[in-house]
Motif scaffolding. Structure first.
Motif, PDB file in Angstrom:
ATOM      1  N   ARG A   1       0.815  -1.219   0.000  1.00  0.00           N
ATOM      2  CA  ARG A   1       0.000   0.000   0.000  1.00  0.00           C
ATOM      3  C   ARG A   1       0.849   1.270   0.000  1.00  0.00           C
ATOM      4  O   ARG A   1       0.367   2.346   0.338  1.00  0.00           O
TER       5      ARG A   1
ATOM      6  N   LYS B   1       4.354   9.215   2.603  1.00  0.00           N
ATOM      7  CA  LYS B   1       2.908   9.422   2.755  1.00  0.00           C
ATOM      8  C   LYS B   1       2.583  10.864   3.141  1.00  0.00           C
ATOM      9  O   LYS B   1       1.405  11.216   3.353  1.00  0.00           O
TER      10      LYS B   1
ATOM     11  N   ASP C   1      -3.879   1.972   6.312  1.00  0.00           N
ATOM     12  CA  ASP C   1      -3.725   2.712   5.057  1.00  0.00           C
ATOM     13  C   ASP C   1      -4.855   3.734   4.871  1.00  0.00           C
ATOM     14  O   ASP C   1      -4.616   4.889   4.504  1.00  0.00           O
ATOM     15  N   GLU C   2      -6.068   3.307   5.166  1.00  0.00           N
ATOM     16  CA  GLU C   2      -7.198   4.248   5.007  1.00  0.00           C
ATOM     17  C   GLU C   2      -7.056   5.437   5.948  1.00  0.00           C
ATOM     18  O   GLU C   2      -7.323   6.578   5.565  1.00  0.00           O
TER      19      GLU C   2
ATOM     20  N   ALA D   1      -4.289   6.608   7.103  1.00  0.00           N
ATOM     21  CA  ALA D   1      -3.177   7.441   6.614  1.00  0.00           C
ATOM     22  C   ALA D   1      -3.628   8.312   5.438  1.00  0.00           C
ATOM     23  O   ALA D   1      -3.133   9.424   5.247  1.00  0.00           O
ATOM     24  N   ARG D   2      -4.567   7.798   4.666  1.00  0.00           N
ATOM     25  CA  ARG D   2      -5.031   8.586   3.517  1.00  0.00           C
ATOM     26  C   ARG D   2      -6.082   9.627   3.899  1.00  0.00           C
ATOM     27  O   ARG D   2      -6.249  10.626   3.219  1.00  0.00           O
ATOM     28  N   HIS D   3      -6.780   9.390   5.019  1.00  0.00           N
ATOM     29  CA  HIS D   3      -7.850  10.319   5.431  1.00  0.00           C
ATOM     30  C   HIS D   3      -7.736  10.649   6.917  1.00  0.00           C
ATOM     31  O   HIS D   3      -8.688  10.439   7.672  1.00  0.00           O
TER      32      HIS D   3
END
Ligand SMILES: Cc1ncc(COP(=O)(O)O)c(C=O)c1O
Length: 417
Positions: free
Chosen positions: A300, A321, A382-383, A385-387
């Motif tokens: 990811r 990231k 991962d989610e 970290a993205r939001h």
């Protein structure tokens, strides 16, 4: 379990219940944590706490030591058998105390110790300037190779030759790879230094034989029964027979006073349990889980320091990231996933911010998590970290995280209100 406390101090009782709920509902990934079995809870809350005792079996300063002698002897014998060590000291109240005992036993104030840099994964008690070890002794440090991010053994040797330390220390709090104990032992011999291995983080893996043992190579090995061993909250020391008397004396009366007998009982149980096939199975799974989680995070787009792991932990570099350790730690905590921000090698950020997080799998594996769960947890991380600031996404992930956590009942016999 806390029925008397519930009657006499409801405020404190409720705090413990809140923490029980947090442990039950959360995904615990602090690398130094584990969930202890009922026996440890029982022993640490047992009547053994009432007995004050100093000295060693057969050489005591208080009467009434017959049973206590048996318990301490049992803990010593089990520790020696588990790690195939000639001598064990099981009195240190913690891993840090164990290290202080070793320094006190082997060297003098002002002598030089050589340890791993704190910001490269070492531990405070290995000579940090903010720790007693760095105030009493002159400390110098080796670091990681900037390319491989593994221990720079040439740097270690060069520092050893330059500074002629009295003790060389191997062992770390945030290092995901095996350490070449044999090589460091040879370097230590070459400069006539003692070789101390602090295996606090990996003591369970070593006991189970899924990580190389430092015992044949080191003069002294320290550890904790807490973290990866999943047992009593305390420390211990192993050594060759020739250092036995010095290490005993340095622990008591050198560094500590009376023993914590309730913890001593729990240590005896910890060393027994760590020798079972069941424990070996758990530790084997720890390694598989750590590798699976690492690969799933890499898939990811996360960067792992050293590219992977040999043990129970991952060190994740968050710079690709665009996140700091502080930010991700907070966002993960918001959804019930507990990790800690951690410096990565040559981190441009301050220690309270950091560019990384350290993630450990011991606790969740002890609860029963398998590779499939690690895949799911990687997806949640991962989610997040993205939001990291999207409350709707975070609410959804919190529910998913709770669902994973609740798959593994923690202390089902203990009531919750
Ligand atoms: C390598 C290492 N040694 C020693 C310690 C200290 O153990 P304690 O917290 O029991 O003093 C730690 C704690 O994280 C550690 O990681």
């Amino acid at each position: 379990m806390l029925k008397h406390l519930k009657e006499s101090d409801h405020i404190l009782y409720e705090m413990v219940q809140d923490e029980l709920l947090r442990q039950r509902q959360g995904i615990e990934m602090i690398a130094s944590e584990s969930f202890v079995p009922y026996e440890i809870l029982e022993l640490q809350g047992s009547i053994l706490t009432n007995k004050t005792m100093e000295g060693f079996p057969g050489r005591r300063y208080h009467a009434g030591h017959e049973v206590i002698d048996r318990i301490e002897t049992l803990a010593i014998e089990r520790a020696k058998a588990l790690y195939r060590a000639e001598h064990a000291v099981v009195q240190p109240h913690s891993g840090s105390q164990a290290n202080h005992s070793v320094y006190q036993a082997l060297i003098k104030p002002g002598d030089t110790i050589l340890g791993m840099r704190l910001d490269h994964g070492g531990h405070l008690s290995h000579g940090s300037s903010v720790n007693l070890s760095g105030k009493i002794y002159k400390s110098v440090f080796y670091g990681l190779n900037p390319e491989t991010e593994t221990i720079d053994y040439r740097d270690l040797e060069a520092k050893a030759l330059e500074h002629r330390p009295r003790i060389i220390i191997a062992g770390a709090s945030a290092y995901p790879r095996f350490i070449d104990y044999e090589r460091i032992a040879a370097i230590a011999r070459g400069v006539e230094a003692y070789f101390l291995v602090d295996m606090a983080h990996i003591a369970g893996l070593v006991a189970a034989g899924v990580h190389p043992t430092p015992v044949p190579f080191a003069d002294v090995v320290t550890g904790t029964t807490t973290k990866n061993l999943g047992g009593a909250r305390g420390g211990f020391i192993l050594s060759r027979g020739e250092y036995a008397a010095k290490l005993d004396k340095a622990t008591f009366p050198g560094v500590q006073g009376s023993m914590h007998m309730h913890i001593m009982g729990a240590k005896a149980f910890t060393f027994m349990r760590a020798g079972t096939d069941e424990f070996k199975g758990v530790m084997t799974q720890v390694v598989k889980n750590a590798r699976t989680l690492g690969e799933a995070l890499k898939d990811r787009g996360f960067r792992l320091v050293t590219g992977g792991t040999d043990n129970h932990l991952l060190l994740v570099d968050l710079r690709p990231k665009g996140l700091t350790g502080e930010k991700l730690e907070k966002a993960l905590e918001r959804v019930g996933i507990t990790v800690n921000k951690n410096m990565i090698p040559n981190d441009p950020e301050k220690p309270m911010v950091t560019s990384g997080v350290r993630i450990g799998v011991t606790a969740m594996t002890m609860k029963g998590a398998l590779e499939g769960d690690m895949q799911k947890i990687a997806g949640l991380i991962d989610e997040v970290a993205r939001h990291p600031q999207d409350e709707t996404v975070l609410d959804r992930i919190a529910a998913e995280a709770r669902e994973i956590a609740l798959k593994f009942p923690l202390y089902p016999g203990i009531e919750e209100e």
